[in-house]
Design a protein around this motif. Structure first.
Motif, PDB file in Angstrom:
ATOM      1  N   MET A  40      59.070 -73.421 -30.054  1.00 33.47           N
ATOM      2  CA  MET A  40      58.640 -74.016 -31.336  1.00 33.47           C
ATOM      3  C   MET A  40      57.596 -74.327 -31.866  1.00 33.47           C
ATOM      4  SD  MET A  40      61.131 -77.684 -30.909  1.00 33.47           S
ATOM      5  CE  MET A  40      60.625 -78.103 -29.243  1.00 33.47           C
ATOM      6  N   CYS A  41      56.503 -74.098 -31.055  1.00 33.48           N
ATOM      7  CA  CYS A  41      54.938 -73.697 -31.452  1.00 33.48           C
ATOM      8  C   CYS A  41      54.961 -72.366 -31.897  1.00 33.48           C
ATOM      9  CB  CYS A  41      54.001 -74.282 -30.110  1.00 33.48           C
ATOM     10  SG  CYS A  41      54.008 -75.969 -29.866  1.00 33.48           S
ATOM     11  N   THR A  42      55.602 -71.525 -31.362  1.00 31.38           N
ATOM     12  CA  THR A  42      55.491 -69.895 -31.860  1.00 31.38           C
ATOM     13  C   THR A  42      56.185 -70.035 -33.266  1.00 31.38           C
ATOM     14  OG1 THR A  42      55.413 -69.089 -29.448  1.00 31.38           O
ATOM     15  CG2 THR A  42      56.102 -67.644 -31.297  1.00 31.38           C
ATOM     16  N   LEU A  43      57.400 -70.793 -33.364  1.00 32.95           N
ATOM     17  CA  LEU A  43      58.032 -70.652 -34.522  1.00 32.95           C
ATOM     18  C   LEU A  43      57.318 -71.293 -35.555  1.00 32.95           C
ATOM     19  CD1 LEU A  43      60.978 -70.281 -35.797  1.00 32.95           C
ATOM     20  CD2 LEU A  43      61.442 -72.673 -35.016  1.00 32.95           C
ATOM     21  N   ALA A  46      52.023 -70.781 -34.160  1.00 33.68           N
ATOM     22  CA  ALA A  46      50.835 -71.078 -33.037  1.00 33.68           C
ATOM     23  C   ALA A  46      50.318 -69.735 -32.756  1.00 33.68           C
ATOM     24  CB  ALA A  46      51.313 -71.951 -31.988  1.00 33.68           C
ATOM     25  N   GLY A  47      51.200 -68.582 -32.994  1.00 28.93           N
ATOM     26  CA  GLY A  47      50.726 -67.395 -32.435  1.00 28.93           C
ATOM     27  C   GLY A  47      49.394 -66.938 -33.074  1.00 28.93           C
ATOM     28  N   LYS A  48      48.996 -67.511 -34.271  1.00 29.35           N
ATOM     29  CA  LYS A  48      48.031 -66.949 -34.915  1.00 29.35           C
ATOM     30  C   LYS A  48      46.638 -67.615 -34.322  1.00 29.35           C
ATOM     31  CE  LYS A  48      50.664 -67.094 -39.196  1.00 29.35           C
ATOM     32  NZ  LYS A  48      50.733 -68.121 -40.382  1.00 29.35           N
ATOM     33  N   THR A  49      46.661 -68.648 -33.589  1.00 27.36           N
ATOM     34  CA  THR A  49      45.466 -69.111 -32.740  1.00 27.36           C
ATOM     35  C   THR A  49      45.467 -68.965 -31.393  1.00 27.36           C
ATOM     36  OG1 THR A  49      46.564 -71.515 -32.350  1.00 27.36           O
ATOM     37  CG2 THR A  49      45.332 -70.963 -34.263  1.00 27.36           C
ATOM     38  N   SER A  50      46.517 -68.581 -30.822  1.00 29.12           N
ATOM     39  CA  SER A  50      46.441 -68.291 -29.298  1.00 29.12           C
ATOM     40  C   SER A  50      47.502 -67.193 -28.677  1.00 29.12           C
ATOM     41  CB  SER A  50      47.020 -69.667 -28.668  1.00 29.12           C
ATOM     42  OG  SER A  50      46.901 -69.522 -27.308  1.00 29.12           O
ATOM     43  N   SER A  51      46.964 -66.702 -27.846  1.00 30.55           N
ATOM     44  CA  SER A  51      47.860 -65.334 -27.497  1.00 30.55           C
ATOM     45  C   SER A  51      48.934 -65.873 -26.840  1.00 30.55           C
ATOM     46  CB  SER A  51      46.923 -64.068 -26.809  1.00 30.55           C
ATOM     47  OG  SER A  51      46.402 -64.921 -25.664  1.00 30.55           O
ATOM     48  N   PHE A  52      48.994 -66.794 -26.251  1.00 32.69           N
ATOM     49  CA  PHE A  52      49.890 -67.643 -25.524  1.00 32.69           C
ATOM     50  C   PHE A  52      51.329 -67.723 -26.210  1.00 32.69           C
ATOM     51  CE2 PHE A  52      52.304 -71.220 -24.081  1.00 32.69           C
ATOM     52  CZ  PHE A  52      52.791 -70.949 -22.605  1.00 32.69           C
ATOM     53  N   PHE A  53      51.192 -67.980 -27.582  1.00 31.15           N
ATOM     54  CA  PHE A  53      52.139 -68.105 -28.249  1.00 31.15           C
ATOM     55  C   PHE A  53      52.585 -66.821 -29.091  1.00 31.15           C
ATOM     56  CE2 PHE A  53      49.997 -72.327 -28.263  1.00 31.15           C
ATOM     57  CZ  PHE A  53      51.194 -73.107 -27.591  1.00 31.15           C
ATOM     58  N   LYS A  54      52.072 -65.600 -28.489  1.00 27.30           N
ATOM     59  CA  LYS A  54      52.707 -64.365 -29.339  1.00 27.30           C
ATOM     60  C   LYS A  54      53.756 -63.888 -28.417  1.00 27.30           C
ATOM     61  CE  LYS A  54      48.035 -63.631 -31.494  1.00 27.30           C
ATOM     62  NZ  LYS A  54      46.934 -62.556 -31.533  1.00 27.30           N
ATOM     63  N   GLN A  60      64.566 -66.672 -27.716  1.00 28.30           N
ATOM     64  CA  GLN A  60      65.051 -68.090 -27.063  1.00 28.30           C
ATOM     65  C   GLN A  60      65.871 -68.867 -28.032  1.00 28.30           C
ATOM     66  OE1 GLN A  60      64.043 -68.913 -23.956  1.00 28.30           O
ATOM     67  NE2 GLN A  60      63.393 -66.700 -23.882  1.00 28.30           N
ATOM     68  N   LYS A  61      66.613 -68.131 -29.065  1.00 23.64           N
ATOM     69  CA  LYS A  61      67.093 -68.988 -29.837  1.00 23.64           C
ATOM     70  C   LYS A  61      68.145 -69.806 -29.252  1.00 23.64           C
ATOM     71  CE  LYS A  61      68.274 -65.971 -33.019  1.00 23.64           C
ATOM     72  NZ  LYS A  61      68.595 -65.396 -34.337  1.00 23.64           N
ATOM     73  N   LEU A  65      69.277 -73.784 -28.797  1.00 23.83           N
ATOM     74  CA  LEU A  65      70.591 -74.550 -29.256  1.00 23.83           C
ATOM     75  C   LEU A  65      71.036 -75.522 -27.997  1.00 23.83           C
ATOM     76  CD1 LEU A  65      72.633 -71.741 -30.551  1.00 23.83           C
ATOM     77  CD2 LEU A  65      71.993 -73.612 -31.818  1.00 23.83           C
ATOM     78  N   MET A  66      70.440 -75.093 -26.793  1.00 23.09           N
ATOM     79  CA  MET A  66      70.405 -76.023 -25.664  1.00 23.09           C
ATOM     80  C   MET A  66      69.857 -77.347 -26.007  1.00 23.09           C
ATOM     81  SD  MET A  66      72.603 -74.716 -23.157  1.00 23.09           S
ATOM     82  CE  MET A  66      71.969 -74.847 -21.410  1.00 23.09           C
ATOM     83  N   VAL A  67      68.753 -77.460 -26.238  1.00 18.19           N
ATOM     84  CA  VAL A  67      68.095 -78.673 -26.630  1.00 18.19           C
ATOM     85  C   VAL A  67      68.698 -79.384 -27.642  1.00 18.19           C
ATOM     86  CG1 VAL A  67      65.938 -79.567 -27.865  1.00 18.19           C
ATOM     87  CG2 VAL A  67      65.630 -77.849 -26.276  1.00 18.19           C
TER      88      VAL A  67
END
Length: 185
Positions: A40-43, A46-54, A60-61, A65-67
């Motif tokens: 959700m953060c990547t969506l 958040a990838g613009k500020t941290s490589s973890f979110f890239k 993972q769609k 849907l499971m959530v």
């Protein structure tokens, strides 16, 4: 007259979880709820500020849907399958909780002292819930997954780190409820 259905017994719910895990294993997917926060953060960019979110969040769609399904299922269960029910607690446990000020023990399914309207107005309860939520989030990230990911998916895959993490979750829960919780209340 409102119709209240009984929750499904373990011999129905357990095999449904097992079937879900077999399907996920067959499809090469790993199940876990905490990984959805990263998605959700990547969506949200958040990838613009941290490589973890890239990463490719579209892969993972299915997990998102499971959530959504868990939220809908939780709503249905709390409003139609278990409304008005409370868990069967040992009378000694009820007395211990009442000594700590939790008067809803044995009456409500979850303690209204933590999840009721009065909890929102109590700064101590809100602080405990916020700090607890942050610690759970940090712990899930540090452990490489949450209880559902490790205990259901990881152990199903026979992963030793998931077994160790699950043992850690249980030990942490025992320490919390027997040593730390009584100090807070």
């Amino acid at each position: 007259m409102e119709m209240i259905l009984a929750p499904w017994p373990w011999y129905v719910g357990g095999p449904l979880i097992a079937i879900t895990m077999f399907v996920l294993l067959y499809l090469g997917k790993n199940f876990g709820m905490s990984s959805n926060l990263r998605t959700m953060c990547t969506l949200c960019g958040a990838g613009k500020t941290s490589s973890f979110f890239k990463f490719n969040w579209r892969s993972q769609k299915w997990n998102l849907l499971m959530v959504i399904g868990a939220m809908i299922g939780g709503f249905i269960a709390s409003n139609y399958l278990g409304a008005g029910q409370s868990p069967d607690l040992n009378p000694k446990t009820i007395m211990q909780l009442e000594d700590m000020g939790i008067e809803s023990a044995g009456i409500a399914y979850v303690p209204s002292e933590f999840f009721g309207p009065e909890a929102i107005r109590d700064p101590k309860v809100m602080a405990i819930l916020i700090v607890g939520g942050l610690l759970v989030g940090f712990g899930a990230r540090y452990a490489g997954g949450c209880t559902s990911g490790h205990s259901i998916s990881g152990i199903s895959n026979l992963q030793l780190p998931s077994l160790i993490a699950t043992i850690g979750f249980f030990v942490g829960g025992i320490v919390m409820i027997h040593l730390i919780f009584p100090l807070l209340f």
